[in-house]
Write a protein that holds these residues in place. Structure first.
Motif, mmCIF file in Angstrom:
data_model
loop_
_atom_site.group_PDB
_atom_site.id
_atom_site.type_symbol
_atom_site.label_atom_id
_atom_site.label_comp_id
_atom_site.label_asym_id
_atom_site.label_seq_id
_atom_site.Cartn_x
_atom_site.Cartn_y
_atom_site.Cartn_z
ATOM 1 N N TYR A 1 0.860 -1.174 0.000
ATOM 2 C CA TYR A 1 0.000 0.000 0.000
ATOM 3 C C TYR A 1 0.896 1.223 0.000
ATOM 4 O O TYR A 1 1.804 1.345 0.834
ATOM 5 N N TYR A 2 0.648 2.144 -0.948
ATOM 6 C CA TYR A 2 1.531 3.298 -1.086
ATOM 7 C C TYR A 2 0.747 4.481 -1.654
ATOM 8 O O TYR A 2 0.085 4.351 -2.700
ATOM 9 N N ASN A 3 0.800 5.613 -0.938
ATOM 10 C CA ASN A 3 0.207 6.868 -1.420
ATOM 11 C C ASN A 3 -1.236 6.712 -1.908
ATOM 12 O O ASN A 3 -1.608 7.188 -2.984
ATOM 13 N N GLY A 4 -2.050 5.982 -1.113
ATOM 14 C CA GLY A 4 -3.471 5.915 -1.391
ATOM 15 C C GLY A 4 -3.932 4.771 -2.262
ATOM 16 O O GLY A 4 -5.133 4.661 -2.550
ATOM 17 N N ASP A 5 -3.012 3.908 -2.676
ATOM 18 C CA ASP A 5 -3.400 2.785 -3.532
ATOM 19 C C ASP A 5 -2.697 1.502 -3.111
ATOM 20 O O ASP A 5 -1.581 1.528 -2.564
ATOM 21 N N TYR B 1 -0.955 -1.947 -4.546
ATOM 22 C CA TYR B 1 -0.261 -2.422 -5.734
ATOM 23 C C TYR B 1 -0.058 -3.922 -5.598
ATOM 24 O O TYR B 1 0.233 -4.421 -4.496
ATOM 25 N N ARG C 1 -3.315 -1.928 -9.786
ATOM 26 C CA ARG C 1 -3.426 -0.845 -8.807
ATOM 27 C C ARG C 1 -4.900 -0.608 -8.503
ATOM 28 O O ARG C 1 -5.738 -0.631 -9.396
ATOM 29 N N TRP D 1 11.738 2.532 -6.491
ATOM 30 C CA TRP D 1 11.202 1.183 -6.360
ATOM 31 C C TRP D 1 12.119 0.213 -7.103
ATOM 32 O O TRP D 1 12.548 0.489 -8.231
ATOM 33 N N THR E 1 9.246 7.546 -8.005
ATOM 34 C CA THR E 1 8.669 6.823 -6.856
ATOM 35 C C THR E 1 7.272 6.292 -7.147
ATOM 36 O O THR E 1 6.508 6.021 -6.215
ATOM 37 N N ASP E 2 6.941 6.123 -8.407
ATOM 38 C CA ASP E 2 5.673 5.507 -8.788
ATOM 39 C C ASP E 2 5.883 4.008 -8.953
ATOM 40 O O ASP E 2 6.698 3.579 -9.784
ATOM 41 N N PRO F 1 -4.176 0.971 5.298
ATOM 42 C CA PRO F 1 -3.917 2.377 4.965
ATOM 43 C C PRO F 1 -3.599 3.257 6.165
ATOM 44 O O PRO F 1 -2.814 4.197 6.040
#
Length: 492
Positions: A47-51, A53, A67, A110, A135-136, A294
């Motif tokens: 979980y990263y920045n609201g989503d 993966y 995602r 990543w 960082t995506d 989250p």
């Protein structure tokens, strides 16, 4: 007389400004599998920045990522190709992707580690790594190289990164004789330090071999290592036995020494943490990773499993997820793999919902050394509850009415206190309106003491949870003894 007592208690609660019961903020409900076949074995999730993966084995030359803003949404989220393999001897059979956000020479990026080989399966598998441009987690990615981990660049799979004391280590699976099963080898766990995210400092050293009988079913295997850390303790979980059997399962080592590279620093737990549940129709539950809710308050596992004992190590495996818990001694409790029919509350804090889920015990008013607990799914009040998790519940918004409460077991996710023929039991949420009503209770001022609480049945409002000969049920309440039996306190 009973009505007068209730009105008095209610007025007292109002006068005292009794707080409304806290309600939790779980996410959207979810049922397993979270991702169906075929690209759903050996899952990684974060979980990263609201989503969320998600990535898993594809058996092809493509690496795919999904995602979604919710865990439940991953099932229908599109698969995006983030990399197509074309490197020599690494064009197919992509296994066990594992993503890690690390500090590297190019800043925070990543890194996507995976096993791959030639089109002929499966002796050519080696470890490879990609680096994101920013960082995506969706990339784009560039290929950084193969990790040479064994002498003569021998076979290695299932790698992931473990960080201890600010140092990054690469943990993976290979044969202890650098050969194979046919040569008497044991598929074992190895470790090496990383000088940067794509460069091992040295060849790996062995830290675990499959020595217990439960690690040797089908073939002697330790694979799929993945770290789990809490309160400055490090557990290296792994998959044991052959993945083609229904007895593929999860074990763990704990770092009990000071040097992660030394085998003597690791202590293996003698029993598996997670294994098949014939009653729930789950076989071979393993090859897993962990992720946080989250709001950061919950730990979750994602793993693959089969629906029958006869399915093997191929594309029938599906990805499943559930909440895990922690024992009183600080060790992880992965619980029992839940049935696909069980409805799970989503991770706490999904979609920005405020607040963490409250985990509490329920104390008896007139037998204050006793707490509500489940034992073989029956419920009662007991003192000195063992295991302690049997007396801990997630207090969530009522399944049938958000202004009421429901009580979900900590160590049996998706299982709630519900009445059945007036007897209180711990049962899995089957998603029906009847279950939701049976598992919902209104928290009111205590019938025996306004400073405590009583729990009124949502669909039988003339009845309250009470203990009788220590067993729990819902009953009409009229006498002073019954009022005391029906009075409880939520406590930590």
């Amino acid at each position: 007389m009973r009505l007068r007592a209730l009105l008095t208690a209610l007025l007292t609660a109002i006068t005292l400004g009794m707080a409304a019961p806290a309600v939790a903020a779980p996410g959207a409900t979810v049922q397993n599998p979270v991702v169906a076949a075929p690209n759903s074995a050996d899952p990684w999730m974060g979980y990263y920045n609201g989503d969320y993966y998600y990535a898993a084995t594809t058996w092809t030359g493509r690496i795919l990522i999904r995602r979604s803003a919710t865990l439940a949404g991953l099932r229908t989220a599109p698969e995006t190709t983030v990399f197509t393999m074309s490197q020599p001897n690494a064009v197919s059979n992509m296994w066990a992707p594992s993503l890690h956000l690390l500090n590297g020479p190019n800043g925070r990026r990543w890194y996507l580690y995976y096993s791959a080989g030639p089109s002929a399966c499966c002796g050519g598998q080696r470890q490879h790594v990609l680096e994101s441009s920013g960082t995506d987690p969706m990339g784009p990615y560039t290929y950084k190289g193969a990790l040479v981990l064994m002498s003569n660049n021998g076979w290695s799979i299932d790698g992931s990164v473990m960080t201890v004391g600010g140092v990054d280590y690469f943990v993976y699976s290979a044969f202890n004789n650098n050969g194979g099963f046919e040569n008497g080898g044991l598929q074992s766990l190895f470790i090496t330090r990383l000088t940067n995210p794509w460069t091992p400092a040295a060849l790996g050293t062995i830290i675990s071999e499959p020595t217990y009988a439960w690690e040797r079913i089908g073939n002697p295997v330790n694979e799929g290592p993945y770290v789990l850390q809490r309160d400055n303790r490090t557990f290296l979980t792994y998959s044991a036995s052959y993945c083609g059997t229904p007895d593929y399962k999860i074990g763990a080592l704990e770092l009990t020494g000071s040097d992660p590279l030394a085998r003597s620093s690791w202590t293996k737990r003698p029993d598996p943490l997670f294994q098949r549940s014939d009653g729930n129709g789950v076989y071979g539950p393993a090859h897993h990773s962990f992720f946080k809710s989250p709001d950061g308050t919950e730990d979750w596992i994602v793993y693959h499993a089969n629906d029958s004992a006869s399915q093997g190590c191929g594309t029938t495996r599906t990805s499943r997820a559930q909440r895990i818990s922690w024992n009183a001694d600080g060790t992880p409790n992965l619980g029992v793999p839940v049935s696909k029919a069980t409805v799970l509350a989503g991770p706490s804090g999904e979609l920005g919902n405020p607040g963490a889920v409250t985990v509490q015990r329920i104390q008896s008013y007139n037998l204050q050394d006793r707490y509500v607990r489940h034992a073989n799914f029956a419920t009662r009040i007991d003192a000195n509850v063992s295991p302690a998790l049997d007396s801990r519940f997630r207090v969530v918004a009522g399944l049938a009415d958000g202004t009421a409460v429901s009580f979900e077991s900590v160590n049996f996710p998706g299982h709630y206190l519900r009445h059945n023929n007036y007897v209180l039991r711990l049962e899995p949420n089957n998603g029906t309106a009847t279950f939701r009503s049976d598992a919902t209770f209104r928290q009111v001022s205590g019938l025996a003491d306004a400073g405590w609480s009583s729990f009124q049945s949502y669909n039988f409002p003339d009845r309250y949870i009470r203990h009788s000969d220590y067993a729990l049920r819902i009953d009409p309440i009229s006498t002073a003894t019954e009022r005391a039996d029906a009075t409880f306190r939520r406590t930590s």
